[in-house]
Scaffold this motif. Sequence first.
Motif, PDB file in Angstrom:
ATOM      1  N   GLU A  83       4.856  31.339 -27.361  1.00  0.00           N
ATOM      2  CA  GLU A  83       6.000  30.522 -26.974  1.00  0.00           C
ATOM      3  C   GLU A  83       7.286  31.040 -27.619  1.00  0.00           C
ATOM      4  OE1 GLU A  83       7.006  25.820 -26.219  1.00  0.00           O
ATOM      5  OE2 GLU A  83       5.466  26.352 -27.709  1.00  0.00           O
ATOM      6  N   ALA A  84       7.192  31.465 -28.876  1.00  0.00           N
ATOM      7  CA  ALA A  84       8.366  31.984 -29.575  1.00  0.00           C
ATOM      8  C   ALA A  84       8.894  33.258 -28.927  1.00  0.00           C
ATOM      9  CB  ALA A  84       8.023  32.249 -31.041  1.00  0.00           C
ATOM     10  N   GLU A  85       8.014  34.025 -28.286  1.00  0.00           N
ATOM     11  CA  GLU A  85       8.432  35.275 -27.643  1.00  0.00           C
ATOM     12  C   GLU A  85       8.948  35.056 -26.221  1.00  0.00           C
ATOM     13  OE1 GLU A  85       8.900  37.997 -29.025  1.00  0.00           O
ATOM     14  OE2 GLU A  85       7.770  37.870 -30.898  1.00  0.00           O
ATOM     15  N   GLY A  86       8.909  33.821 -25.730  1.00  0.00           N
ATOM     16  CA  GLY A  86       9.443  33.546 -24.408  1.00  0.00           C
ATOM     17  C   GLY A  86       8.434  33.583 -23.284  1.00  0.00           C
ATOM     18  N   THR A  87       7.135  33.523 -23.614  1.00  0.00           N
ATOM     19  CA  THR A  87       6.096  33.505 -22.583  1.00  0.00           C
ATOM     20  C   THR A  87       6.239  32.247 -21.724  1.00  0.00           C
ATOM     21  OG1 THR A  87       4.645  34.558 -24.210  1.00  0.00           O
ATOM     22  CG2 THR A  87       3.614  33.702 -22.209  1.00  0.00           C
ATOM     23  N   THR A  88       6.184  32.419 -20.413  1.00  0.00           N
ATOM     24  CA  THR A  88       6.339  31.280 -19.504  1.00  0.00           C
ATOM     25  C   THR A  88       5.098  30.404 -19.499  1.00  0.00           C
ATOM     26  OG1 THR A  88       7.590  32.809 -18.096  1.00  0.00           O
ATOM     27  CG2 THR A  88       7.106  30.629 -17.197  1.00  0.00           C
ATOM     28  N   MET A 147       6.360  26.285 -22.847  1.00  0.00           N
ATOM     29  CA  MET A 147       5.321  27.158 -22.321  1.00  0.00           C
ATOM     30  C   MET A 147       4.219  26.312 -21.686  1.00  0.00           C
ATOM     31  SD  MET A 147       3.096  30.114 -24.271  1.00  0.00           S
ATOM     32  CE  MET A 147       2.181  28.925 -25.285  1.00  0.00           C
ATOM     33  N   ILE A 148       3.839  26.665 -20.481  1.00  0.00           N
ATOM     34  CA  ILE A 148       2.822  25.927 -19.736  1.00  0.00           C
ATOM     35  C   ILE A 148       1.435  26.433 -20.137  1.00  0.00           C
ATOM     36  CG2 ILE A 148       1.975  25.337 -17.435  1.00  0.00           C
ATOM     37  CD1 ILE A 148       4.814  26.097 -16.410  1.00  0.00           C
ATOM     38  N   LYS A 149       0.510  25.500 -20.399  1.00  0.00           N
ATOM     39  CA  LYS A 149      -0.857  25.871 -20.720  1.00  0.00           C
ATOM     40  C   LYS A 149      -1.749  25.579 -19.518  1.00  0.00           C
ATOM     41  CE  LYS A 149      -0.382  25.151 -25.698  1.00  0.00           C
ATOM     42  NZ  LYS A 149      -0.871  24.439 -26.903  1.00  0.00           N
ATOM     43  N   LEU A 150      -2.469  26.597 -19.075  1.00  0.00           N
ATOM     44  CA  LEU A 150      -3.329  26.510 -17.892  1.00  0.00           C
ATOM     45  C   LEU A 150      -4.766  26.773 -18.311  1.00  0.00           C
ATOM     46  CD1 LEU A 150      -1.001  28.803 -15.755  1.00  0.00           C
ATOM     47  CD2 LEU A 150      -1.054  26.305 -15.662  1.00  0.00           C
ATOM     48  N   THR A 151      -5.688  26.016 -17.750  1.00  0.00           N
ATOM     49  CA  THR A 151      -7.087  26.168 -18.158  1.00  0.00           C
ATOM     50  C   THR A 151      -8.037  26.468 -17.005  1.00  0.00           C
ATOM     51  OG1 THR A 151      -7.410  23.768 -18.018  1.00  0.00           O
ATOM     52  CG2 THR A 151      -6.801  24.679 -20.175  1.00  0.00           C
ATOM     53  N   THR A 152      -7.626  26.226 -15.771  1.00  0.00           N
ATOM     54  CA  THR A 152      -8.520  26.481 -14.639  1.00  0.00           C
ATOM     55  C   THR A 152      -7.962  27.612 -13.773  1.00  0.00           C
ATOM     56  OG1 THR A 152      -7.450  24.978 -13.049  1.00  0.00           O
ATOM     57  CG2 THR A 152      -9.063  24.017 -14.599  1.00  0.00           C
ATOM     58  N   PRO A 153      -8.826  28.343 -13.073  1.00  0.00           N
ATOM     59  CA  PRO A 153      -8.350  29.395 -12.170  1.00  0.00           C
ATOM     60  C   PRO A 153      -7.398  28.855 -11.101  1.00  0.00           C
ATOM     61  CG  PRO A 153     -10.689  29.657 -12.576  1.00  0.00           C
ATOM     62  CD  PRO A 153     -10.304  28.341 -13.185  1.00  0.00           C
ATOM     63  N   HIS A 183      -1.014  39.863 -32.972  1.00  0.00           N
ATOM     64  CA  HIS A 183      -0.215  40.537 -33.984  1.00  0.00           C
ATOM     65  C   HIS A 183       1.015  41.135 -33.305  1.00  0.00           C
ATOM     66  CE1 HIS A 183      -1.988  44.156 -32.304  1.00  0.00           C
ATOM     67  NE2 HIS A 183      -3.200  43.750 -32.641  1.00  0.00           N
ATOM     68  N   GLU A 184       1.778  41.906 -34.047  1.00  0.00           N
ATOM     69  CA  GLU A 184       3.024  42.438 -33.517  1.00  0.00           C
ATOM     70  C   GLU A 184       2.806  43.321 -32.285  1.00  0.00           C
ATOM     71  OE1 GLU A 184       6.922  43.425 -32.775  1.00  0.00           O
ATOM     72  OE2 GLU A 184       6.059  41.760 -33.899  1.00  0.00           O
ATOM     73  N   GLY A 185       1.644  43.975 -32.204  1.00  0.00           N
ATOM     74  CA  GLY A 185       1.354  44.769 -31.009  1.00  0.00           C
ATOM     75  C   GLY A 185       1.302  43.909 -29.761  1.00  0.00           C
ATOM     76  N   HIS A 186       0.621  42.770 -29.838  1.00  0.00           N
ATOM     77  CA  HIS A 186       0.578  41.851 -28.699  1.00  0.00           C
ATOM     78  C   HIS A 186       1.971  41.301 -28.392  1.00  0.00           C
ATOM     79  CE1 HIS A 186      -3.625  41.382 -30.381  1.00  0.00           C
ATOM     80  NE2 HIS A 186      -3.882  41.674 -29.124  1.00  0.00           N
ATOM     81  N   ARG A 187       2.689  40.933 -29.440  1.00  0.00           N
ATOM     82  CA  ARG A 187       4.028  40.374 -29.229  1.00  0.00           C
ATOM     83  C   ARG A 187       4.944  41.397 -28.562  1.00  0.00           C
ATOM     84  NH1 ARG A 187       2.748  38.284 -34.379  1.00  0.00           N
ATOM     85  NH2 ARG A 187       4.058  39.822 -35.441  1.00  0.00           N
ATOM     86  N   SER A 188       4.759  42.669 -28.903  1.00  0.00           N
ATOM     87  CA  SER A 188       5.536  43.729 -28.270  1.00  0.00           C
ATOM     88  C   SER A 188       5.241  43.803 -26.774  1.00  0.00           C
ATOM     89  CB  SER A 188       5.221  45.077 -28.934  1.00  0.00           C
ATOM     90  OG  SER A 188       5.861  46.138 -28.272  1.00  0.00           O
ATOM     91  N   LEU A 189       3.977  43.651 -26.392  1.00  0.00           N
ATOM     92  CA  LEU A 189       3.619  43.642 -24.969  1.00  0.00           C
ATOM     93  C   LEU A 189       4.309  42.493 -24.248  1.00  0.00           C
ATOM     94  CD1 LEU A 189      -0.236  44.347 -25.068  1.00  0.00           C
ATOM     95  CD2 LEU A 189       1.597  45.978 -24.632  1.00  0.00           C
ATOM     96  N   VAL A 190       4.314  41.316 -24.892  1.00  0.00           N
ATOM     97  CA  VAL A 190       4.970  40.158 -24.287  1.00  0.00           C
ATOM     98  C   VAL A 190       6.465  40.417 -24.109  1.00  0.00           C
ATOM     99  CG1 VAL A 190       5.579  37.733 -24.639  1.00  0.00           C
ATOM    100  CG2 VAL A 190       3.245  38.515 -25.115  1.00  0.00           C
ATOM    101  N   ARG A 191       7.086  41.013 -25.123  1.00  0.00           N
ATOM    102  CA  ARG A 191       8.514  41.295 -25.007  1.00  0.00           C
ATOM    103  C   ARG A 191       8.801  42.279 -23.879  1.00  0.00           C
ATOM    104  NH1 ARG A 191       8.174  40.839 -30.738  1.00  0.00           N
ATOM    105  NH2 ARG A 191       8.018  43.093 -31.029  1.00  0.00           N
TER     106      ARG A 191
END
Length: 281
Positions: free
Chosen positions: A83-88, A1-7, A34-42
């Motif tokens: 990262e575990a949920e597959g976020t790029t 997973m790539i971490k970005l800090t600037t616009p 929490h699981e609600g956020h993880r659900s959005l990612v999925r």
Amino acid sequence: MIKLTTPEQARRFVLERRFAGHTVGLVPTMGALHEGHRSLVRHACVQCDHTIATIFVNPTQFGPNEDLDKYPRLLEQDCQQLEAEGTTAVFLPSSDVIYPPGFSTYVEPPKVAAPLEGVCRPGHFRGVATVVMKLFQILPATHAFFGRKDYQQWKVIEAMVRDLNVGIEIACCDTVRESDGLALSSRNRYLSEEQRSRSLRLSVALRRAQQLADSGVRDVSRIEAEMRQILLSEGGVDAIDYARVVDAESLATLEHLDRPGVALIAAFVGQTRLIDNVSLS
């Protein structure tokens, strides 16, 4: 997973993938996932070629007596979950990046922001609309994913995107609940065991509203009265900001449930403010 800090990094990440013909799903969060956020990612990972989440505790949507300073910040744990949920990628801006010195431009929220939270939390949706619009400019994704638990927020963002011709599709995902019905929230961690038990009154009251509507009750005042009775009876909540049935689209006041409606509750258990809602046909 790539971490970005600037616009600049974040915009480049999205545009490179857009120019390649890929879809990009954006999941804005304030962290303490929490699981609600993880659900959005999925949902985003299924619907889009790439998913980028944001973690930013937005100061402009907190009132002077609200919980900005104690809002949970769990960055390392949050990134591991994403990262575990597959976020790029994840965008991790500082406050100075989002609100640089001299910042003075804000988005005036749409009409649907005026009732309910607009009355109880003046200025809240001005802060929400501003930060979300900034994220849409920094991260010109094809889709953005929000949770239904924040129903009025969803309607505010939906209206803002429509009114300002923002080229992003808004997806609203169902509320995720514990097995006993409590809607997941980052603020649930503030509740003691006893308070958590009392917080279930929100979902019980909403189920009763749904039962009444499904059985043919159309008198909104009766539905609202029964919700309040459940919330405030012994062992219930400590205070109610609102327990209302309103038009599902405009959030305008209803006297009779003669069109799609939504029951919404905001109540305090101890010092913790909880919100929840349910659709009424």
